[in-house]
Design a protein around this motif. Structure first.
Motif, PDB file in Angstrom:
ATOM      1  N   VAL A 253      50.900  36.883  32.238  1.00 35.43           N
ATOM      2  CA  VAL A 253      51.360  35.580  32.737  1.00 35.43           C
ATOM      3  C   VAL A 253      50.211  34.612  32.956  1.00 35.43           C
ATOM      4  CG1 VAL A 253      53.432  36.599  33.753  1.00 35.43           C
ATOM      5  CG2 VAL A 253      51.391  36.281  35.186  1.00 35.43           C
ATOM      6  N   GLY A 254      49.006  34.995  32.503  1.00 34.34           N
ATOM      7  CA  GLY A 254      47.889  34.058  32.481  1.00 34.34           C
ATOM      8  C   GLY A 254      47.180  33.826  33.798  1.00 34.34           C
ATOM      9  N   GLN A 255      47.223  34.832  34.694  1.00 34.95           N
ATOM     10  CA  GLN A 255      46.593  34.661  36.004  1.00 34.95           C
ATOM     11  C   GLN A 255      45.231  35.342  36.112  1.00 34.95           C
ATOM     12  OE1 GLN A 255      48.000  32.818  38.835  1.00 34.95           O
ATOM     13  NE2 GLN A 255      48.935  32.031  36.966  1.00 34.95           N
ATOM     14  N   GLY A 256      44.717  35.882  35.002  1.00 34.76           N
ATOM     15  CA  GLY A 256      43.483  36.668  35.046  1.00 34.76           C
ATOM     16  C   GLY A 256      42.249  35.905  35.472  1.00 34.76           C
ATOM     17  N   ASP A 257      42.237  34.582  35.311  1.00 37.84           N
ATOM     18  CA  ASP A 257      41.047  33.795  35.656  1.00 37.84           C
ATOM     19  C   ASP A 257      41.103  33.174  37.039  1.00 37.84           C
ATOM     20  OD1 ASP A 257      39.785  34.298  33.237  1.00 37.84           O
ATOM     21  OD2 ASP A 257      40.794  32.620  32.231  1.00 37.84           O
ATOM     22  N   ASP A 258      42.191  33.380  37.756  1.00 33.66           N
ATOM     23  CA  ASP A 258      42.264  32.840  39.110  1.00 33.66           C
ATOM     24  C   ASP A 258      41.223  33.517  40.004  1.00 33.66           C
ATOM     25  OD1 ASP A 258      44.257  31.284  41.145  1.00 33.66           O
ATOM     26  OD2 ASP A 258      43.492  33.135  42.059  1.00 33.66           O
ATOM     27  N   PRO A 259      40.509  32.757  40.838  1.00 35.52           N
ATOM     28  CA  PRO A 259      39.461  33.356  41.678  1.00 35.52           C
ATOM     29  C   PRO A 259      39.968  34.501  42.556  1.00 35.52           C
ATOM     30  CG  PRO A 259      39.262  30.975  41.681  1.00 35.52           C
ATOM     31  CD  PRO A 259      40.525  31.286  40.940  1.00 35.52           C
ATOM     32  N   PHE A 260      41.155  34.351  43.147  1.00 36.32           N
ATOM     33  CA  PHE A 260      41.699  35.432  43.976  1.00 36.32           C
ATOM     34  C   PHE A 260      41.938  36.675  43.128  1.00 36.32           C
ATOM     35  CE2 PHE A 260      45.639  37.670  45.274  1.00 36.32           C
ATOM     36  CZ  PHE A 260      45.180  38.230  46.459  1.00 36.32           C
ATOM     37  N   VAL A 261      42.530  36.489  41.958  1.00 37.04           N
ATOM     38  CA  VAL A 261      42.859  37.617  41.090  1.00 37.04           C
ATOM     39  C   VAL A 261      41.598  38.296  40.572  1.00 37.04           C
ATOM     40  CG1 VAL A 261      43.953  38.262  38.906  1.00 37.04           C
ATOM     41  CG2 VAL A 261      45.092  36.640  40.445  1.00 37.04           C
ATOM     42  N   LYS A 262      40.608  37.525  40.178  1.00 36.32           N
ATOM     43  CA  LYS A 262      39.370  38.106  39.653  1.00 36.32           C
ATOM     44  C   LYS A 262      38.689  39.005  40.680  1.00 36.32           C
ATOM     45  CE  LYS A 262      36.732  35.448  36.986  1.00 36.32           C
ATOM     46  NZ  LYS A 262      35.994  34.272  36.482  1.00 36.32           N
ATOM     47  N   GLY A 263      38.977  38.763  41.947  1.00 35.85           N
ATOM     48  CA  GLY A 263      38.368  39.569  43.004  1.00 35.85           C
ATOM     49  C   GLY A 263      38.879  40.990  43.077  1.00 35.85           C
TER      50      GLY A 263
END
Length: 307
Positions: A253-263
Protein backbone atom coordinates in the motif's frame (compact mmCIF):
# COMPACT_ATOMS: atom_id res chain seq x y z
CA UNK A 1 -40.51 9.82 -11.94
CA UNK A 2 -39.86 6.92 -9.52
CA UNK A 3 -36.68 7.13 -7.46
CA UNK A 4 -34.06 4.64 -8.67
CA UNK A 5 -32.82 2.19 -6.05
CA UNK A 6 -29.03 2.04 -5.61
CA UNK A 7 -27.48 -0.75 -7.69
CA UNK A 8 -25.16 -3.01 -5.69
CA UNK A 9 -22.78 -5.71 -6.96
CA UNK A 10 -22.40 -8.33 -4.22
CA UNK A 11 -19.22 -10.42 -4.57
CA UNK A 12 -19.65 -13.86 -2.98
CA UNK A 13 -16.73 -16.27 -2.58
CA UNK A 14 -17.77 -19.89 -2.05
CA UNK A 15 -16.05 -23.15 -1.21
CA UNK A 16 -17.82 -26.38 -0.18
CA UNK A 17 -20.76 -24.23 0.86
CA UNK A 18 -23.75 -26.46 0.18
CA UNK A 19 -24.76 -26.60 3.84
CA UNK A 20 -25.42 -22.85 4.17
CA UNK A 21 -25.22 -20.98 0.86
CA UNK A 22 -28.94 -21.04 0.03
CA UNK A 23 -29.84 -19.29 3.31
CA UNK A 24 -27.13 -16.70 2.67
CA UNK A 25 -28.29 -16.03 -0.90
CA UNK A 26 -31.91 -15.73 0.21
CA UNK A 27 -30.92 -13.08 2.76
CA UNK A 28 -29.02 -11.14 0.07
CA UNK A 29 -31.84 -11.24 -2.46
CA UNK A 30 -34.25 -10.15 0.28
CA UNK A 31 -32.38 -6.86 0.90
CA UNK A 32 -34.65 -3.82 1.18
CA UNK A 33 -34.31 -0.58 -0.80
CA UNK A 34 -31.56 -1.73 -3.19
CA UNK A 35 -31.21 -3.36 -6.60
CA UNK A 36 -28.85 -6.31 -6.08
CA UNK A 37 -26.77 -8.42 -8.46
CA UNK A 38 -24.81 -11.29 -6.93
CA UNK A 39 -21.57 -12.56 -8.49
CA UNK A 40 -20.40 -15.96 -7.22
CA UNK A 41 -16.91 -17.40 -7.60
CA UNK A 42 -16.56 -20.99 -6.42
CA UNK A 43 -13.18 -22.28 -5.31
CA UNK A 44 -12.92 -25.86 -6.64
CA UNK A 45 -15.23 -27.81 -4.33
CA UNK A 46 -16.09 -31.43 -3.65
CA UNK A 47 -19.69 -31.07 -2.45
CA UNK A 48 -21.42 -29.89 -5.63
CA UNK A 49 -21.39 -26.17 -4.82
CA UNK A 50 -20.52 -25.16 -8.40
CA UNK A 51 -23.36 -27.14 -9.97
CA UNK A 52 -25.86 -26.00 -7.34
CA UNK A 53 -24.94 -22.33 -7.88
CA UNK A 54 -25.29 -22.78 -11.65
CA UNK A 55 -28.82 -24.12 -11.18
CA UNK A 56 -29.67 -21.35 -8.70
CA UNK A 57 -28.46 -18.71 -11.16
CA UNK A 58 -30.77 -20.10 -13.87
CA UNK A 59 -33.76 -19.54 -11.56
CA UNK A 60 -32.52 -16.14 -10.32
CA UNK A 61 -31.41 -13.83 -13.16
CA UNK A 62 -29.78 -11.38 -10.74
CA UNK A 63 -27.32 -14.10 -9.68
CA UNK A 64 -24.27 -14.62 -11.93
CA UNK A 65 -21.88 -17.56 -11.56
CA UNK A 66 -18.36 -16.85 -12.76
CA UNK A 67 -16.62 -19.60 -14.79
CA UNK A 68 -14.52 -22.11 -12.90
CA UNK A 69 -10.98 -20.80 -12.36
CA UNK A 70 -9.20 -23.68 -10.64
CA UNK A 71 -8.07 -23.89 -7.05
CA UNK A 72 -7.60 -20.67 -5.04
CA UNK A 73 -6.69 -22.30 -1.71
CA UNK A 74 -8.23 -19.54 0.39
CA UNK A 75 -10.90 -16.86 0.45
CA UNK A 76 -8.54 -13.96 -0.29
CA UNK A 77 -7.49 -15.15 -3.74
CA UNK A 78 -11.13 -15.89 -4.51
CA UNK A 79 -12.19 -12.36 -3.56
CA UNK A 80 -9.26 -10.90 -5.50
CA UNK A 81 -10.52 -12.86 -8.54
CA UNK A 82 -14.01 -11.39 -8.06
CA UNK A 83 -12.58 -7.87 -7.82
CA UNK A 84 -10.63 -8.44 -11.04
CA UNK A 85 -13.34 -10.10 -13.13
CA UNK A 86 -16.55 -8.25 -12.20
CA UNK A 87 -17.31 -5.05 -14.14
CA UNK A 88 -18.31 -2.37 -11.62
CA UNK A 89 -19.43 0.18 -14.18
CA UNK A 90 -23.19 -0.58 -13.98
CA UNK A 91 -23.22 -0.35 -10.17
CA UNK A 92 -23.25 2.37 -7.54
CA UNK A 93 -21.75 0.23 -4.77
CA UNK A 94 -19.80 -3.02 -4.28
CA UNK A 95 -20.34 -5.33 -1.29
CA UNK A 96 -18.68 -8.55 -0.14
CA UNK A 97 -20.30 -11.74 1.12
CA UNK A 98 -19.23 -15.00 2.66
CA UNK A 99 -21.22 -18.14 1.85
CA UNK A 100 -22.47 -19.01 5.31
CA UNK A 101 -23.83 -15.91 7.08
CA UNK A 102 -27.31 -14.39 7.31
CA UNK A 103 -27.76 -10.72 6.45
CA UNK A 104 -30.25 -8.45 8.17
CA UNK A 105 -32.80 -7.24 5.63
CA UNK A 106 -31.60 -3.62 5.86
CA UNK A 107 -27.85 -4.39 5.79
CA UNK A 108 -27.03 -2.82 2.42
CA UNK A 109 -29.50 0.04 2.78
CA UNK A 110 -27.97 0.98 6.13
CA UNK A 111 -24.46 0.85 4.68
CA UNK A 112 -25.34 3.03 1.71
CA UNK A 113 -27.12 5.57 3.91
CA UNK A 114 -24.02 5.79 6.12
CA UNK A 115 -21.68 6.21 3.13
CA UNK A 116 -23.81 9.02 1.72
CA UNK A 117 -24.63 10.79 4.99
CA UNK A 118 -21.11 10.60 6.42
CA UNK A 119 -19.46 11.30 3.05
CA UNK A 120 -17.14 8.31 3.25
CA UNK A 121 -16.01 5.88 0.57
CA UNK A 122 -16.06 2.64 2.55
CA UNK A 123 -18.16 1.05 5.27
CA UNK A 124 -18.04 -1.93 7.60
CA UNK A 125 -19.99 -2.93 10.67
CA UNK A 126 -20.12 -4.99 13.79
CA UNK A 127 -21.62 -8.47 13.57
CA UNK A 128 -23.34 -10.93 15.86
CA UNK A 129 -21.43 -14.22 15.90
CA UNK A 130 -23.54 -17.32 16.44
CA UNK A 131 -22.68 -20.97 17.06
CA UNK A 132 -24.57 -24.24 16.41
CA UNK A 133 -25.37 -24.59 20.13
CA UNK A 134 -27.31 -21.30 20.13
CA UNK A 135 -24.58 -19.17 21.70
CA UNK A 136 -24.26 -15.62 20.36
CA UNK A 137 -21.70 -12.86 20.86
CA UNK A 138 -21.39 -9.29 19.62
CA UNK A 139 -18.09 -8.79 17.78
CA UNK A 140 -17.31 -5.14 18.43
CA UNK A 141 -14.86 -3.67 15.91
CA UNK A 142 -16.19 -0.11 16.04
CA UNK A 143 -13.66 1.49 18.36
CA UNK A 144 -12.29 4.83 17.09
CA UNK A 145 -9.79 4.44 14.27
CA UNK A 146 -6.22 5.38 15.21
CA UNK A 147 -3.23 6.59 13.23
CA UNK A 148 -1.78 3.23 12.12
CA UNK A 149 -4.36 0.53 12.92
CA UNK A 150 -4.82 -0.23 9.22
CA UNK A 151 -1.30 -1.69 8.96
CA UNK A 152 -2.00 -4.15 11.76
CA UNK A 153 -5.65 -5.16 11.53
CA UNK A 154 -8.77 -5.13 9.37
CA UNK A 155 -11.82 -2.93 9.91
CA UNK A 156 -13.80 -6.01 10.93
CA UNK A 157 -15.17 -9.00 8.99
CA UNK A 158 -14.80 -8.45 5.25
CA UNK A 159 -18.35 -9.75 4.71
CA UNK A 160 -19.62 -6.43 6.11
CA UNK A 161 -17.60 -4.26 3.68
CA UNK A 162 -19.43 -1.96 1.26
CA UNK A 163 -17.55 0.43 -1.11
CA UNK A 164 -18.73 3.19 -3.37
CA UNK A 165 -17.93 2.96 -7.08
CA UNK A 166 -15.04 5.45 -7.01
CA UNK A 167 -13.14 3.55 -4.35
CA UNK A 168 -13.95 0.15 -5.90
CA UNK A 169 -12.52 1.17 -9.24
CA UNK A 170 -9.42 2.81 -7.75
CA UNK A 171 -8.77 -0.26 -5.60
CA UNK A 172 -9.20 -2.59 -8.58
CA UNK A 173 -6.73 -0.60 -10.69
CA UNK A 174 -4.09 -0.79 -7.95
CA UNK A 175 -4.72 -4.51 -7.48
CA UNK A 176 -4.18 -5.19 -11.17
CA UNK A 177 -0.91 -3.26 -11.04
CA UNK A 178 0.34 -5.45 -8.16
CA UNK A 179 -1.42 -8.68 -9.04
CA UNK A 180 1.41 -11.16 -8.50
CA UNK A 181 2.52 -9.69 -5.15
CA UNK A 182 -1.09 -9.58 -4.01
CA UNK A 183 -1.45 -13.36 -4.28
CA UNK A 184 0.68 -13.71 -1.14
CA UNK A 185 -1.73 -11.63 0.97
CA UNK A 186 -3.73 -13.97 3.19
CA UNK A 187 -6.51 -11.62 4.37
CA UNK A 188 -8.29 -9.57 1.74
CA UNK A 189 -10.27 -7.56 4.32
CA UNK A 190 -7.06 -6.38 6.01
CA UNK A 191 -5.53 -5.40 2.65
CA UNK A 192 -8.65 -3.50 1.50
CA UNK A 193 -8.77 -1.50 4.73
CA UNK A 194 -5.04 -0.78 4.57
CA UNK A 195 -5.29 0.42 0.98
CA UNK A 196 -8.23 2.70 1.75
CA UNK A 197 -6.73 4.35 4.81
CA UNK A 198 -3.24 4.71 3.30
CA UNK A 199 -4.65 6.44 0.21
CA UNK A 200 -6.82 8.96 2.01
CA UNK A 201 -10.20 7.25 1.56
CA UNK A 202 -12.59 7.66 4.47
CA UNK A 203 -14.01 4.61 6.26
CA UNK A 204 -16.91 4.32 8.70
CA UNK A 205 -17.14 1.38 11.12
CA UNK A 206 -20.76 1.02 12.22
CA UNK A 207 -21.33 -0.10 15.84
CA UNK A 208 -24.69 -1.59 14.85
CA UNK A 209 -24.44 -5.29 13.87
CA UNK A 210 -25.89 -5.84 10.39
CA UNK A 211 -25.60 -9.61 10.01
CA UNK A 212 -25.42 -12.95 11.79
CA UNK A 213 -21.84 -14.26 11.49
CA UNK A 214 -21.94 -18.05 11.48
CA UNK A 215 -19.23 -19.90 13.40
CA UNK A 216 -18.33 -23.48 12.56
CA UNK A 217 -15.30 -25.74 12.32
CA UNK A 218 -14.55 -24.75 8.73
CA UNK A 219 -14.27 -20.99 9.31
CA UNK A 220 -11.04 -19.73 7.73
CA UNK A 221 -10.66 -17.00 10.41
CA UNK A 222 -13.79 -16.76 12.53
CA UNK A 223 -14.62 -14.82 15.65
CA UNK A 224 -11.82 -13.55 17.86
CA UNK A 225 -13.34 -14.53 21.20
CA UNK A 226 -12.02 -16.35 24.27
CA UNK A 227 -8.67 -17.73 25.38
CA UNK A 228 -8.41 -20.37 22.66
CA UNK A 229 -8.66 -17.67 20.00
CA UNK A 230 -5.94 -15.67 21.74
CA UNK A 231 -3.66 -18.72 21.84
CA UNK A 232 -4.34 -19.43 18.16
CA UNK A 233 -3.45 -15.87 17.20
CA UNK A 234 -0.25 -15.99 19.25
CA UNK A 235 0.79 -19.12 17.32
CA UNK A 236 0.42 -17.32 13.97
CA UNK A 237 2.62 -14.54 15.33
CA UNK A 238 5.23 -16.92 16.75
CA UNK A 239 5.26 -18.77 13.41
CA UNK A 240 6.22 -15.50 11.74
CA UNK A 241 3.08 -15.30 9.59
CA UNK A 242 1.54 -12.19 11.13
CA UNK A 243 4.57 -9.88 11.02
CA UNK A 244 5.34 -11.12 7.49
CA UNK A 245 1.83 -10.09 6.45
CA UNK A 246 2.23 -6.72 8.19
CA UNK A 247 5.39 -6.03 6.24
CA UNK A 248 3.98 -7.25 2.93
CA UNK A 249 0.77 -5.20 3.20
CA UNK A 250 2.69 -2.13 4.36
CA UNK A 251 4.87 -2.25 1.26
CA UNK A 252 1.99 -3.07 -1.09
CA UNK A 253 0.00 0.00 0.00
CA UNK A 254 3.03 2.25 -0.40
CA UNK A 255 3.79 3.07 3.23
CA UNK A 256 7.39 1.78 3.28
CA UNK A 257 8.98 5.25 3.15
CA UNK A 258 6.99 6.81 5.97
CA UNK A 259 9.34 7.83 8.82
CA UNK A 260 7.26 6.00 11.45
CA UNK A 261 7.14 2.84 9.34
CA UNK A 262 10.85 2.90 8.48
CA UNK A 263 11.55 2.80 12.20
CA UNK A 264 10.22 -0.77 12.53
CA UNK A 265 9.79 -2.22 9.02
CA UNK A 266 12.84 -4.50 9.23
CA UNK A 267 11.35 -5.98 12.43
CA UNK A 268 14.68 -6.17 14.22
CA UNK A 269 14.81 -6.63 17.98
CA UNK A 270 15.31 -2.99 18.96
CA UNK A 271 12.78 -1.86 16.36
CA UNK A 272 10.12 -4.16 17.81
CA UNK A 273 10.85 -2.91 21.32
CA UNK A 274 10.45 0.66 20.12
CA UNK A 275 7.29 -0.22 18.18
CA UNK A 276 5.71 -1.66 21.33
CA UNK A 277 5.50 1.84 22.81
CA UNK A 278 3.34 2.91 19.85
CA UNK A 279 0.75 0.23 20.59
CA UNK A 280 -1.86 2.89 21.39
CA UNK A 281 -1.84 4.05 17.75
CA UNK A 282 -1.47 0.62 16.12
CA UNK A 283 -4.63 -1.14 17.32
CA UNK A 284 -8.14 0.14 18.08
CA UNK A 285 -9.34 -1.95 21.02
CA UNK A 286 -7.70 -1.55 24.45
CA UNK A 287 -7.25 -5.31 24.86
CA UNK A 288 -5.55 -5.47 21.46
CA UNK A 289 -3.23 -2.56 22.32
CA UNK A 290 -2.03 -4.47 25.39
CA UNK A 291 -1.66 -7.70 23.38
CA UNK A 292 0.25 -5.80 20.69
CA UNK A 293 2.68 -4.38 23.28
CA UNK A 294 3.30 -7.86 24.71
CA UNK A 295 3.70 -9.48 21.28
CA UNK A 296 6.30 -6.93 20.20
CA UNK A 297 8.37 -7.68 23.28
CA UNK A 298 7.87 -11.46 23.05
CA UNK A 299 8.94 -11.47 19.41
CA UNK A 300 11.90 -9.19 20.14
CA UNK A 301 13.13 -11.38 22.99
CA UNK A 302 12.14 -14.85 21.77
CA UNK A 303 12.08 -14.34 18.02
CA UNK A 304 9.83 -16.44 15.80
CA UNK A 305 10.30 -19.68 13.95
CA UNK A 306 11.35 -17.94 10.76
CA UNK A 307 13.49 -15.16 12.21
Amino acid sequence: MPVRSPKVAVLLAAYNGMQWIEEQLDSILNQSGVDVAVYISVDRSTDGTQAWCAAYAVDHPCVKLLPEAGKFGGASRNFFRLMRDVDFEPYDFVAFSDQDDVWHVEKLQRAITAIQYRQVEAYSSNVTAFWPDGKTSLLDKAQPQVAWDFLFEAAGPGCTYVFNKQFSQTLKKSMLNHWQELQKVSLHDWYFYAYARSHGFRWHIDPQPTMEYRQHENNQVGANTGLSSLVSRYKTIHDGWWFAQVRMITLLVGQGDDPFVKGWLQLRRRQLMKLSFSAWKCRRRVRDKIFFFCICWATALLGNKHS
